[in-house]
Motif scaffolding. Structure first.
Motif, PDB file in Angstrom:
ATOM      1  N   LEU A  20      14.027 -15.671  55.454  1.00 23.76           N
ATOM      2  CA  LEU A  20      15.100 -16.454  56.091  1.00 23.76           C
ATOM      3  C   LEU A  20      16.233 -16.708  55.103  1.00 23.76           C
ATOM      4  O   LEU A  20      17.412 -16.661  55.450  1.00 23.76           O
ATOM      5  CB  LEU A  20      14.538 -17.799  56.584  1.00 23.76           C
ATOM      6  CG  LEU A  20      13.357 -17.724  57.546  1.00 23.76           C
ATOM      7  CD1 LEU A  20      12.784 -19.101  57.809  1.00 23.76           C
ATOM      8  CD2 LEU A  20      13.824 -17.077  58.854  1.00 23.76           C
ATOM      9  N   ALA A  21      15.841 -16.942  53.848  1.00 21.08           N
ATOM     10  CA  ALA A  21      16.848 -17.245  52.824  1.00 21.08           C
ATOM     11  C   ALA A  21      17.787 -16.058  52.628  1.00 21.08           C
ATOM     12  O   ALA A  21      19.004 -16.235  52.524  1.00 21.08           O
ATOM     13  CB  ALA A  21      16.159 -17.607  51.504  1.00 21.08           C
ATOM     14  N   VAL A  73      22.310 -25.894  48.347  1.00 21.89           N
ATOM     15  CA  VAL A  73      22.462 -26.612  49.623  1.00 21.89           C
ATOM     16  C   VAL A  73      21.892 -25.746  50.754  1.00 21.89           C
ATOM     17  O   VAL A  73      21.123 -26.209  51.593  1.00 21.89           O
ATOM     18  CB  VAL A  73      23.943 -27.003  49.866  1.00 21.89           C
ATOM     19  CG1 VAL A  73      24.150 -27.508  51.286  1.00 21.89           C
ATOM     20  CG2 VAL A  73      24.384 -28.058  48.849  1.00 21.89           C
ATOM     21  N   ARG A  74      22.234 -24.444  50.723  1.00 24.21           N
ATOM     22  CA  ARG A  74      21.698 -23.520  51.743  1.00 24.21           C
ATOM     23  C   ARG A  74      20.169 -23.501  51.719  1.00 24.21           C
ATOM     24  O   ARG A  74      19.512 -23.567  52.749  1.00 24.21           O
ATOM     25  CB  ARG A  74      22.171 -22.088  51.452  1.00 24.21           C
ATOM     26  CG  ARG A  74      23.561 -21.815  51.893  1.00 24.21           C
ATOM     27  CD  ARG A  74      23.842 -20.324  51.704  1.00 24.21           C
ATOM     28  NE  ARG A  74      25.234 -20.141  51.327  1.00 24.21           N
ATOM     29  CZ  ARG A  74      25.730 -19.005  50.849  1.00 24.21           C
ATOM     30  NH1 ARG A  74      24.960 -17.971  50.665  1.00 24.21           N
ATOM     31  NH2 ARG A  74      27.001 -18.921  50.539  1.00 24.21           N
ATOM     32  N   LEU A  75      19.634 -23.420  50.506  1.00 25.49           N
ATOM     33  CA  LEU A  75      18.174 -23.348  50.375  1.00 25.49           C
ATOM     34  C   LEU A  75      17.508 -24.640  50.850  1.00 25.49           C
ATOM     35  O   LEU A  75      16.487 -24.614  51.545  1.00 25.49           O
ATOM     36  CB  LEU A  75      17.821 -23.057  48.910  1.00 25.49           C
ATOM     37  CG  LEU A  75      16.376 -22.740  48.611  1.00 25.49           C
ATOM     38  CD1 LEU A  75      15.896 -21.520  49.384  1.00 25.49           C
ATOM     39  CD2 LEU A  75      16.207 -22.472  47.108  1.00 25.49           C
ATOM     40  N   ALA A  76      18.129 -25.772  50.504  1.00 18.35           N
ATOM     41  CA  ALA A  76      17.543 -27.057  50.903  1.00 18.35           C
ATOM     42  C   ALA A  76      17.504 -27.186  52.426  1.00 18.35           C
ATOM     43  O   ALA A  76      16.528 -27.685  52.995  1.00 18.35           O
ATOM     44  CB  ALA A  76      18.341 -28.205  50.282  1.00 18.35           C
ATOM     45  N   HIS A  77      18.566 -26.686  53.105  1.00 21.11           N
ATOM     46  CA  HIS A  77      18.560 -26.739  54.570  1.00 21.11           C
ATOM     47  C   HIS A  77      17.397 -25.944  55.142  1.00 21.11           C
ATOM     48  O   HIS A  77      16.714 -26.386  56.059  1.00 21.11           O
ATOM     49  CB  HIS A  77      19.883 -26.208  55.136  1.00 21.11           C
ATOM     50  CG  HIS A  77      20.993 -27.199  54.966  1.00 21.11           C
ATOM     51  ND1 HIS A  77      22.302 -26.836  54.824  1.00 21.11           N
ATOM     52  CD2 HIS A  77      20.978 -28.550  54.879  1.00 21.11           C
ATOM     53  CE1 HIS A  77      23.039 -27.916  54.665  1.00 21.11           C
ATOM     54  NE2 HIS A  77      22.256 -28.975  54.699  1.00 21.11           N
ATOM     55  N   LEU A  78      17.167 -24.777  54.544  1.00 22.31           N
ATOM     56  CA  LEU A  78      16.035 -23.957  55.000  1.00 22.31           C
ATOM     57  C   LEU A  78      14.713 -24.677  54.775  1.00 22.31           C
ATOM     58  O   LEU A  78      13.824 -24.665  55.626  1.00 22.31           O
ATOM     59  CB  LEU A  78      16.007 -22.648  54.212  1.00 22.31           C
ATOM     60  CG  LEU A  78      16.878 -21.529  54.720  1.00 22.31           C
ATOM     61  CD1 LEU A  78      16.873 -20.387  53.715  1.00 22.31           C
ATOM     62  CD2 LEU A  78      16.318 -21.028  56.051  1.00 22.31           C
ATOM     63  N   LEU A  79      14.584 -25.289  53.613  1.00 23.60           N
ATOM     64  CA  LEU A  79      13.325 -25.981  53.302  1.00 23.60           C
ATOM     65  C   LEU A  79      13.143 -27.204  54.197  1.00 23.60           C
ATOM     66  O   LEU A  79      12.018 -27.525  54.581  1.00 23.60           O
ATOM     67  CB  LEU A  79      13.277 -26.394  51.829  1.00 23.60           C
ATOM     68  CG  LEU A  79      13.177 -25.255  50.815  1.00 23.60           C
ATOM     69  CD1 LEU A  79      12.790 -25.779  49.445  1.00 23.60           C
ATOM     70  CD2 LEU A  79      12.152 -24.217  51.241  1.00 23.60           C
ATOM     71  N   GLN A  80      14.258 -27.856  54.539  1.00 22.32           N
ATOM     72  CA  GLN A  80      14.124 -29.005  55.443  1.00 22.32           C
ATOM     73  C   GLN A  80      13.483 -28.552  56.754  1.00 22.32           C
ATOM     74  O   GLN A  80      12.623 -29.221  57.297  1.00 22.32           O
ATOM     75  CB  GLN A  80      15.497 -29.637  55.708  1.00 22.32           C
ATOM     76  CG  GLN A  80      15.935 -30.555  54.569  1.00 22.32           C
ATOM     77  CD  GLN A  80      17.433 -30.764  54.534  1.00 22.32           C
ATOM     78  OE1 GLN A  80      18.149 -30.385  55.457  1.00 22.32           O
ATOM     79  NE2 GLN A  80      17.907 -31.369  53.462  1.00 22.32           N
TER      80      GLN A  80
END
Ligand SMILES: Cc1ncc(COP(=O)(O)O)c(C=O)c1O
Length: 406
Positions: free
Chosen positions: A353-354, A394-401
């Protein structure tokens, strides 16, 4: 495609797999990708001008020598420069104890070639450097894994692992690849004492030791081992020490060094002769020319400053944006930090996804010698600019959320 070679591979070739990191680097070459995947230095700090001037001086002053074959051990003035540098860190070695290799990666392969028989157990911290396992798998290595925490290898669990009779211990005490953690002083002493008690030698791999940007420098395991044997400043040879110019100068020149007993160096020299005869003479003379007047001492200050800023940006964004349940290390130097997600998360799935979101990291599982770690990831903070780190995290954190709290 079918080829006449399909059934002719050696048994050891079946143990070779392509590295997850290398496969990933293909994606990270896309221009709009923000990559925390590789282990690459910041290109902005490469001393391009110094290299340019050194190349001209080398060709002018030593042209024919620089373009000629050279000694397998390495270019003597470079060996002498490394001996002086090593002495500053507390070990007296002569140039008979030093050898130049084409990157530390070659040193790991040479050590595997001269020491590892099929089925030999190598004691490693878990997770450990993937490149070492890649080199040693071909020689049939098996691994005995000792877990690590925020203070490095858990030496409290070392004794049990030593009882399995490993051939040697492989340890990365400073800003470890992949976790970024540093082996504490207490554990360094414990490691040296237990290795001595069980008569098991150590390979210390230290590409990042000079890249400390916070806290006190800790003596290398090789220095502590020599102190333990009671005779300061004398190299006793129980620890083979590896370091490299890749992270303090440039990885593209493929230059590293090994410190080992003279007898071991002789065996490595014989093994290296069958591989590449010697490391590129021109690169060695140029690196010596760049480094000989104290340039490296100044240059590492710039690298430390650059990486500290980048690490701080990464940590700040993580503090602000990562969902609860995600933990990460706080490295005091080096190039990497390590994040652990809740057990149900699969970093390899999240990576797919990343990549769609144009951000990349390395899933942690391949760094575990005995399996596990599917919920972990390695994040490199040296290569991307602070602005890109901010945006990518920020992009990665959204995915992890979404992955952690769907
Ligand atoms: C722990 C460790 N050992 C060895 C190497 C290989 O370094 P070199 O570029 O000198 O081959 C690396 C590279 O990232 C590393 O992290």
């Amino acid at each position: 495609m079918h080829t006449p070679w399909d059934h002719r591979y050696a048994q050891r070739t079946q143990r070779m797999g392509s590295s997850a990191i290398r496969e990933l680097l293909k994606f990270t070459e896309q221009p709009d990708m923000i990559s925390f995947a590789g282990g690459m230095p910041a290109p902005e700090v490469f001393p391009v001008q110094e290299f340019k001037e050194a190349c001209i001086r080398v060709l002018t002053d030593y042209g024919p020598t620089a373009l000629q074959y050279g000694a397998t051990e390495g270019y003597k003035p470079l060996l002498e420069m490394i001996a002086r540098h090593t002495h500053r860190y507390g070990i007296n070695v002569s140039i008979e104890n030093i050898m130049i290799t084409s990157g530390s990666q070659q040193a790991l392969d040479l050590l595997g070639k001269i020491f590892i028989n099929r089925g030999d157990r190598i004691l490693v911290e878990s997770p450990t450097y993937l490149g070492a396992m890649q080199a040693w798998n071909a020689y049939g290595a098996e691994y005995v894994a000792v877990p690590s925490d925020e203070n490095g290898m858990v030496t409290e669990e070392l004794e049990e692992a030593l009882r399995t009779g490993p051939k040697f211990i492989y340890v990365l005490p400073n800003f470890q690849n992949p976790t970024g953690v540093t082996l504490s002083m207490k554990r360094r002493h414990q490691l040296v004492e237990l290795a001595d008690r069980y008569g098991v030698p150590i390979i210390e791999d230290d590409p990042y030791g000079q890249l400390r940007f916070e806290g006190e420098h800790l003596p290398s395991v090789v220095v502590l081992d020599d102190q333990f044997r009671g005779n300061h400043n004398v190299y006793h040879g129980n620890v083979i020490y590896l370091s490299t110019f890749s992270k303090i100068l440039a990885p593209g020149i493929r230059l590293a060094w090994v410190i080992a007993p003279a007898e071991v160096i002789r065996k490595m020299v014989q093994a290296k002769q069958g591989i590449d005869l010697h490391t590129a003479t021109f690169n060695q003379i140029v690196a010596h020319e760049v480094g000989k007047s104290g340039f490296l001492d100044e240059h590492v200050k710039l690298i430390r400053e650059t990486y500290r800023t980048r690490r701080d940006v990464m940590l700040e964004v993580m503090e602000e944006t990562m969902p609860p349940g995600v933990n990460w290390t706080h490295p005091e130097g080096g190039l990497f930090l390590w994040a652990t997600m809740p057990p149900q998360c699969d970093a390899a799935q999240i990576l797919k996804l990343a990549i769609e979101q144009k951000v990349a990291f390395v899933p942690g599982a391949p760094f575990f010698p005995c399996g596990g770690g599917a919920n972990t990831m390695r994040l490199n903070f040296s290569n991307a600019t602070p602005e890109k780190i901010q945006e990518g995290m920020v992009r990665l954190a959204h995915l992890l959320q979404r992955a952690v709290c769907p």
